[in-house]
Design a protein around this motif. Structure first.
Motif, mmCIF file in Angstrom:
data_model
loop_
_atom_site.group_PDB
_atom_site.id
_atom_site.type_symbol
_atom_site.label_atom_id
_atom_site.label_comp_id
_atom_site.label_asym_id
_atom_site.label_seq_id
_atom_site.Cartn_x
_atom_site.Cartn_y
_atom_site.Cartn_z
ATOM 1 N N CYS A 79 0.838 -1.204 0.000
ATOM 2 C CA CYS A 79 0.000 0.000 0.000
ATOM 3 C C CYS A 79 0.872 1.254 0.000
ATOM 4 C CB CYS A 79 -0.899 0.033 1.240
ATOM 5 S SG CYS A 79 -2.178 -1.227 1.311
ATOM 6 N N ILE A 80 1.868 1.255 0.865
ATOM 7 C CA ILE A 80 2.734 2.425 1.001
ATOM 8 C C ILE A 80 3.531 2.657 -0.273
ATOM 9 C CG2 ILE A 80 4.707 3.383 2.271
ATOM 10 C CD1 ILE A 80 3.603 1.817 4.752
ATOM 11 N N GLN A 81 4.086 1.592 -0.833
ATOM 12 C CA GLN A 81 4.890 1.731 -2.042
ATOM 13 C C GLN A 81 4.035 2.199 -3.223
ATOM 14 O OE1 GLN A 81 7.269 -1.684 -3.031
ATOM 15 N NE2 GLN A 81 8.217 -0.678 -4.770
ATOM 16 N N SER A 82 2.841 1.669 -3.342
ATOM 17 C CA SER A 82 1.941 2.075 -4.425
ATOM 18 C C SER A 82 1.580 3.554 -4.296
ATOM 19 C CB SER A 82 0.682 1.213 -4.396
ATOM 20 O OG SER A 82 -0.227 1.633 -5.372
ATOM 21 N N GLU A 83 1.264 3.987 -3.080
ATOM 22 C CA GLU A 83 0.919 5.395 -2.864
ATOM 23 C C GLU A 83 2.136 6.290 -3.088
ATOM 24 O OE1 GLU A 83 -1.590 8.718 -1.867
ATOM 25 O OE2 GLU A 83 -1.919 6.710 -2.671
ATOM 26 N N GLN B 172 18.347 18.943 -4.887
ATOM 27 C CA GLN B 172 18.829 18.912 -3.504
ATOM 28 C C GLN B 172 17.782 18.299 -2.589
ATOM 29 O OE1 GLN B 172 19.677 23.055 -2.868
ATOM 30 N NE2 GLN B 172 21.832 22.838 -3.482
ATOM 31 N N TRP B 173 16.528 18.661 -2.821
ATOM 32 C CA TRP B 173 15.451 18.121 -1.992
ATOM 33 C C TRP B 173 15.363 16.601 -2.155
ATOM 34 C CZ3 TRP B 173 11.078 15.269 -2.823
ATOM 35 C CH2 TRP B 173 10.239 15.127 -1.721
ATOM 36 N N LEU B 174 15.446 16.106 -3.393
ATOM 37 C CA LEU B 174 15.387 14.661 -3.645
ATOM 38 C C LEU B 174 16.556 13.943 -2.969
ATOM 39 C CD1 LEU B 174 14.333 14.759 -7.397
ATOM 40 C CD2 LEU B 174 12.957 13.867 -5.498
ATOM 41 N N LYS B 175 17.728 14.530 -3.041
ATOM 42 C CA LYS B 175 18.899 13.941 -2.400
ATOM 43 C C LYS B 175 18.713 13.907 -0.884
ATOM 44 C CE LYS B 175 23.911 14.394 -2.114
ATOM 45 N NZ LYS B 175 25.085 15.173 -2.534
ATOM 46 N N GLN B 176 18.200 14.987 -0.334
ATOM 47 C CA GLN B 176 17.965 15.060 1.108
ATOM 48 C C GLN B 176 16.919 14.033 1.539
ATOM 49 O OE1 GLN B 176 16.581 18.887 2.401
ATOM 50 N NE2 GLN B 176 16.623 18.342 4.552
ATOM 51 N N ARG B 177 15.867 13.871 0.741
ATOM 52 C CA ARG B 177 14.836 12.879 1.059
ATOM 53 C C ARG B 177 15.441 11.474 1.103
ATOM 54 N NH1 ARG B 177 10.262 11.566 -3.290
ATOM 55 N NH2 ARG B 177 12.100 10.609 -4.215
ATOM 56 N N SER B 178 16.281 11.171 0.121
ATOM 57 C CA SER B 178 16.931 9.854 0.080
ATOM 58 C C SER B 178 17.802 9.625 1.306
ATOM 59 C CB SER B 178 17.778 9.722 -1.188
ATOM 60 O OG SER B 178 16.954 9.703 -2.315
ATOM 61 N N GLN B 179 18.530 10.651 1.708
ATOM 62 C CA GLN B 179 19.402 10.523 2.876
ATOM 63 C C GLN B 179 18.599 10.406 4.157
ATOM 64 O OE1 GLN B 179 21.816 14.038 2.442
ATOM 65 N NE2 GLN B 179 23.375 12.979 1.213
ATOM 66 N N GLN B 180 17.613 11.260 4.338
ATOM 67 C CA GLN B 180 16.818 11.240 5.560
ATOM 68 C C GLN B 180 16.030 9.948 5.718
ATOM 69 O OE1 GLN B 180 14.427 14.821 5.467
ATOM 70 N NE2 GLN B 180 16.014 16.010 6.481
ATOM 71 N N CYS B 181 15.592 9.407 4.610
ATOM 72 C CA CYS B 181 14.789 8.182 4.665
ATOM 73 C C CYS B 181 15.648 6.929 4.541
ATOM 74 C CB CYS B 181 13.716 8.216 3.584
ATOM 75 S SG CYS B 181 12.525 9.559 3.816
ATOM 76 N N ALA C 74 9.609 8.350 2.847
ATOM 77 C CA ALA C 74 9.632 9.034 1.553
ATOM 78 C C ALA C 74 8.236 9.490 1.144
ATOM 79 C CB ALA C 74 10.231 8.129 0.486
ATOM 80 N N LEU C 75 7.227 8.682 1.456
ATOM 81 C CA LEU C 75 5.850 9.046 1.133
ATOM 82 C C LEU C 75 5.441 10.309 1.875
ATOM 83 C CD1 LEU C 75 3.042 8.602 -0.082
ATOM 84 C CD2 LEU C 75 2.594 6.966 1.763
ATOM 85 N N LYS C 76 5.707 10.367 3.166
ATOM 86 C CA LYS C 76 5.334 11.550 3.953
ATOM 87 C C LYS C 76 6.005 12.805 3.406
ATOM 88 C CE LYS C 76 4.525 9.068 8.256
ATOM 89 N NZ LYS C 76 5.042 8.788 9.600
ATOM 90 N N GLN C 77 7.283 12.712 3.126
ATOM 91 C CA GLN C 77 8.005 13.871 2.623
ATOM 92 C C GLN C 77 7.529 14.278 1.230
ATOM 93 O OE1 GLN C 77 12.233 13.989 3.092
ATOM 94 N NE2 GLN C 77 12.156 12.988 5.076
ATOM 95 N N THR C 78 7.226 13.293 0.406
ATOM 96 C CA THR C 78 6.772 13.568 -0.955
ATOM 97 C C THR C 78 5.404 14.234 -0.950
ATOM 98 O OG1 THR C 78 8.080 11.718 -1.782
ATOM 99 C CG2 THR C 78 6.307 12.510 -3.215
ATOM 100 N N VAL C 79 4.503 13.747 -0.116
ATOM 101 C CA VAL C 79 3.174 14.352 -0.001
ATOM 102 C C VAL C 79 3.302 15.798 0.470
ATOM 103 C CG1 VAL C 79 1.002 14.307 1.302
ATOM 104 C CG2 VAL C 79 1.878 12.218 0.286
ATOM 105 N N ASN C 80 4.145 16.033 1.468
ATOM 106 C CA ASN C 80 4.327 17.395 1.975
ATOM 107 C C ASN C 80 4.889 18.325 0.901
ATOM 108 O OD1 ASN C 80 3.336 16.808 4.529
ATOM 109 N ND2 ASN C 80 5.341 16.353 5.369
ATOM 110 N N ARG C 81 5.872 17.845 0.155
ATOM 111 C CA ARG C 81 6.475 18.662 -0.908
ATOM 112 C C ARG C 81 5.456 18.922 -2.022
ATOM 113 N NH1 ARG C 81 9.455 22.513 -3.034
ATOM 114 N NH2 ARG C 81 10.606 21.938 -4.896
ATOM 115 N N ALA C 82 4.719 17.897 -2.425
ATOM 116 C CA ALA C 82 3.710 18.060 -3.477
ATOM 117 C C ALA C 82 2.617 19.029 -3.024
ATOM 118 C CB ALA C 82 3.113 16.711 -3.859
ATOM 119 N N ASN C 83 2.195 18.922 -1.771
ATOM 120 C CA ASN C 83 1.186 19.851 -1.253
ATOM 121 C C ASN C 83 1.697 21.290 -1.296
ATOM 122 O OD1 ASN C 83 -0.548 17.724 -0.758
ATOM 123 N ND2 ASN C 83 -0.217 17.712 1.444
#
Length: 127
Positions: free
Chosen positions: A44-48, A81-90, A109-118
């Motif tokens: 579920c998480i990976q699909s979302e 930079q944001w994508l790199k930071q997301r990879s490192q943090q997660c 990664a999902l939480k961070q991606t949703v926040n960035r997209a929002n």
């Protein structure tokens, strides 16, 4: 009387905009039906995450259209930079270690991606 109809129109418009932001209805349904099985939850998480990552890419392209060429270059640099930071943090490098690490990575990664997209979505409506 006019104010009454304007308010009704606003109420009808707001939910449509709010539904675009955040997690999809399919994700909520999937998580509710997944039970406690880590494989089901991870799927579920990976699909979302994949859906939200596509949403992020689309919104990023839309926001680029709002900037000058110089600003576009800066925005692209920031996004990388944001994508790199997301990879490192997660801890993306650890996602292949086990199913638990995989679920941990995708959840982060999902939480961070949703926040960035929002944030990008709010920006496109504000500008």
């Amino acid at each position: 009387m006019l104010l009454k109809y304007w308010g009704l129109g606003l109420i009808l418009i707001l939910p449509m905009h709010a539904q675009a932001m955040g997690y999809s209805a399919e994700y909520v349904k999937c998580m509710n039906s997944a039970g406690t099985g880590s494989t089901s939850l991870a799927n579920c998480i990976q699909s979302e995450f994949n859906k939200q990552d596509d949403r992020l890419k689309s919104l990023f392209k839309q926001t680029l259209d709002l900037y000058s060429d110089k600003e576009k270059k800066a925005q692209k640099k920031y996004q990388k930079q944001w994508l790199k930071q997301r990879s490192q943090q997660c801890d993306k490098d650890q996602k292949s270690v086990s199913d638990d690490y995989k679920m941990k990575y995708y959840n982060c990664a999902l939480k961070q991606t949703v926040n960035r997209a929002n944030s990008l979505e709010k920006l496109t409506y504000r500008l």
